[in-house]
Design a protein around this motif. Structure first.
Motif, PDB file in Angstrom:
ATOM      1  N   ARG A 137      44.982  36.038  40.156  1.00  0.00           N
ATOM      2  CA  ARG A 137      44.764  37.163  39.235  1.00  0.00           C
ATOM      3  C   ARG A 137      43.325  37.155  38.727  1.00  0.00           C
ATOM      4  O   ARG A 137      42.657  38.180  38.671  1.00  0.00           O
TER       5      ARG A 137
ATOM      6  N   ARG B  47      36.928  38.131  50.260  1.00  0.00           N
ATOM      7  CA  ARG B  47      36.219  39.257  49.650  1.00  0.00           C
ATOM      8  C   ARG B  47      34.904  39.498  50.366  1.00  0.00           C
ATOM      9  O   ARG B  47      34.386  38.615  51.041  1.00  0.00           O
TER      10      ARG B  47
ATOM     11  N   TYR C  56      35.087  45.052  46.429  1.00  0.00           N
ATOM     12  CA  TYR C  56      34.912  43.861  47.261  1.00  0.00           C
ATOM     13  C   TYR C  56      35.948  43.714  48.370  1.00  0.00           C
ATOM     14  O   TYR C  56      35.902  42.754  49.123  1.00  0.00           O
TER      15      TYR C  56
ATOM     16  N   THR D 284      38.908  42.712  48.103  1.00  0.00           N
ATOM     17  CA  THR D 284      39.489  41.403  47.840  1.00  0.00           C
ATOM     18  C   THR D 284      40.983  41.392  48.163  1.00  0.00           C
ATOM     19  O   THR D 284      41.690  42.353  47.887  1.00  0.00           O
TER      20      THR D 284
ATOM     21  N   LEU E  58      41.047  38.366  41.505  1.00  0.00           N
ATOM     22  CA  LEU E  58      41.164  39.815  41.700  1.00  0.00           C
ATOM     23  C   LEU E  58      40.526  40.590  40.549  1.00  0.00           C
ATOM     24  O   LEU E  58      39.956  41.668  40.765  1.00  0.00           O
ATOM     25  N   ASP E  59      40.612  40.058  39.336  1.00  0.00           N
ATOM     26  CA  ASP E  59      39.955  40.707  38.193  1.00  0.00           C
ATOM     27  C   ASP E  59      38.434  40.604  38.298  1.00  0.00           C
ATOM     28  O   ASP E  59      37.714  41.547  37.981  1.00  0.00           O
ATOM     29  N   ARG E  60      37.951  39.452  38.757  1.00  0.00           N
ATOM     30  CA  ARG E  60      36.502  39.239  38.876  1.00  0.00           C
ATOM     31  C   ARG E  60      35.894  40.042  40.036  1.00  0.00           C
ATOM     32  O   ARG E  60      34.762  40.521  39.951  1.00  0.00           O
TER      33      ARG E  60
ATOM     34  N   PRO F  57      37.130  43.106  42.023  1.00  0.00           N
ATOM     35  CA  PRO F  57      38.134  44.156  42.252  1.00  0.00           C
ATOM     36  C   PRO F  57      38.177  44.615  43.710  1.00  0.00           C
ATOM     37  O   PRO F  57      37.161  44.658  44.400  1.00  0.00           O
ATOM     38  N   LYS F  58      39.364  44.949  44.164  1.00  0.00           N
ATOM     39  CA  LYS F  58      39.571  45.358  45.550  1.00  0.00           C
ATOM     40  C   LYS F  58      38.698  46.557  45.922  1.00  0.00           C
ATOM     41  O   LYS F  58      38.168  46.628  47.029  1.00  0.00           O
ATOM     42  N   ALA F  59      38.543  47.500  45.005  1.00  0.00           N
ATOM     43  CA  ALA F  59      37.775  48.708  45.304  1.00  0.00           C
ATOM     44  C   ALA F  59      36.328  48.401  45.679  1.00  0.00           C
ATOM     45  O   ALA F  59      35.753  49.051  46.550  1.00  0.00           O
TER      46      ALA F  59
END
Length: 81
Positions: free
Chosen positions: A44, A76, A55, A57, A47-49, A51-53
């Motif tokens: 988590r 990532r 990187y 990730t 993913l917060d550090r 973000p999928k958009a």
């Protein structure tokens, strides 16, 4: 007699060699081995550090080990590194 001229293939070969050292696909990977709750928290946090958009990730691979710990690899892109 050897020429010092570089061809496009020479450039490609150097670049592909560097890519292979990084995993070949340009992604950064980190592997963790943690107890279940700590593994969830770490994923988590990752993913917060990153973000999928921005990187792309994701958890690339995970498995539960015999001792109950979770081994997982986060992947990532190195955008903005």
């Amino acid at each position: 007699m050897r020429s010092d001229r570089r061809t496009p293939f020479d450039t490609f070969r150097r670049a592909s060699g560097a890519a292979n050292e990084r995993g070949g696909d340009g992604y950064r990977r980190e592997t963790f081995t943690l107890p279940l709750d700590a593994a969830r928290a770490k994923a988590r946090e990752f993913l917060d550090r990153f973000p999928k958009a921005a990187y792309m990730t994701e958890v690339e691979h995970w498995r539960q080990l015999d001792d109950g710990q979770i081994e997982f690899t986060m992947r990532r892109l190195p955008t903005a590194d």
